[in-house]
Design an enzyme around this catalytic site. Structure first.
Site, short mmCIF file in Angstrom:
data_model
loop_
_atom_site.label_atom_id
_atom_site.label_comp_id
_atom_site.label_asym_id
_atom_site.label_seq_id
_atom_site.Cartn_x
_atom_site.Cartn_y
_atom_site.Cartn_z
NE ARG A 112 -0.16 5.58 11.06
CZ ARG A 112 -0.66 6.30 11.16
NH1 ARG A 112 -2.62 6.48 10.51
NH2 ARG A 112 -1.12 7.05 12.29
CG ASP A 113 -2.00 -1.60 4.16
OD1 ASP A 113 -2.80 -2.71 4.34
OD2 ASP A 113 -1.29 -2.02 2.97
CB ILE A 114 3.06 -2.63 4.86
CG1 ILE A 114 5.21 -2.77 5.26
CG2 ILE A 114 3.03 -3.24 3.59
CD1 ILE A 114 5.65 -3.27 5.49
CG ASN A 173 -10.53 -7.35 0.07
OD1 ASN A 173 -10.76 -6.63 -1.20
ND2 ASN A 173 -9.30 -6.16 0.16
CD GLU A 210 -1.82 -8.93 -0.75
OE1 GLU A 210 -1.23 -8.96 -0.33
OE2 GLU A 210 -2.17 -8.53 -2.75
CG HIS A 235 -8.30 -3.04 3.15
ND1 HIS A 235 -7.05 -2.75 3.22
CD2 HIS A 235 -8.65 -4.06 3.19
CE1 HIS A 235 -6.36 -3.30 2.24
NE2 HIS A 235 -7.24 -4.86 3.31
CG HIS A 259 -7.44 -7.70 6.94
ND1 HIS A 259 -7.13 -8.90 6.84
CD2 HIS A 259 -7.36 -6.37 5.70
CE1 HIS A 259 -6.38 -9.17 5.04
NE2 HIS A 259 -7.10 -7.99 4.65
P1 AMP Z 1 -6.13 -7.84 1.90
O1 AMP Z 1 -5.69 -8.14 0.10
O2 AMP Z 1 -7.48 -7.13 1.75
O3 AMP Z 1 -6.17 -9.43 1.92
O4 AMP Z 1 -4.79 -6.59 2.05
C1 AMP Z 1 -4.34 -7.70 3.08
C2 AMP Z 1 -3.02 -6.20 3.02
O5 AMP Z 1 -2.50 -6.18 4.09
C3 AMP Z 1 -1.96 -5.17 1.30
O6 AMP Z 1 -3.42 -3.79 1.90
C4 AMP Z 1 -0.74 -5.04 2.69
O7 AMP Z 1 -0.22 -3.45 2.10
C5 AMP Z 1 -0.29 -5.55 3.74
N1 AMP Z 1 0.80 -6.09 4.56
C6 AMP Z 1 0.73 -6.94 4.04
N2 AMP Z 1 2.01 -6.81 4.48
C7 AMP Z 1 2.32 -5.99 6.32
C8 AMP Z 1 2.68 -5.95 6.60
N3 AMP Z 1 3.54 -6.50 7.67
N4 AMP Z 1 2.18 -4.86 8.37
C9 AMP Z 1 1.50 -4.18 7.44
N5 AMP Z 1 0.18 -4.53 5.88
C10 AMP Z 1 0.63 -5.11 5.70
#
Ligand code: AMP
Length: 116
Positions: free
Chosen positions: A30-32, A88, A96, A103, A101
């Site tokens: 799950r996304d944080i 992305n 980021e 989503h 990954h």
């Molecule tokens: P992106 O912008 O596509 O690289 O998405 C990165 C995603 O990773 C974002 O939605 C963040 O909220 C998520 N994220 C970052 N660190 C963690 C973590 N430790 N556990 C779960 N999700 C994370």
């Protein structure tokens, strides 16, 4: 671009994450900072930095990421109403974390706009 991210630590369970599925190829957690009632990330267990780094040899993993996303959507009860899969890539898409990954977002009406 071969630098490990926090996702590698999650995959190896060195840091806590709410992992909903894991096998020898992929991990889903799950996304944080969820942007929808269901927001799960499906990642390959090996480090592929972005979709720009996908090679022919990754075909099986990529296919498995998609079928896993569909299975999780069903398990989460959002398959019938629908959901969105997003990848992305790089700056303009706001990537980021440089560990590929997908989503998986759903659980309410997502509207016409892509995830922010
Ligand atoms: P992106 O912008 O596509 O690289 O998405 C990165 C995603 O990773 C974002 O939605 C963040 O909220 C998520 N994220 C970052 N660190 C963690 C973590 N430790 N556990 C779960 N999700 C994370």
């Amino acid at each position: 671009m071969k630098t490990e991210t926090i996702f590698s630590k999650i995959i190896r369970r060195e840091i806590y994450s709410d992992i909903v599925y894991q096998d020898d190829l992929v991990t889903a957690f799950r996304d944080i900072k969820p942007k929808a009632p269901v927001h799960i990330l499906i990642v390959p267990n090996i480090l592929i930095a972005s979709i720009n780094h996908v090679k022919h040899e990754h075909k099986q993993i990529l296919g498995h990421m998609i079928t896993t996303a569909a299975k999780i959507a069903k398990h989460e009860g959002i398959a019938n109403n629908g959901y969105r899969l997003i990848i992305n890539c790089n700056q303009h898409a706001g990537q980021e974390i440089f560990h590929l990954h997908i989503h998986l977002v759903g659980g309410h009406n997502l509207g016409p706009i892509l995830i922010e």
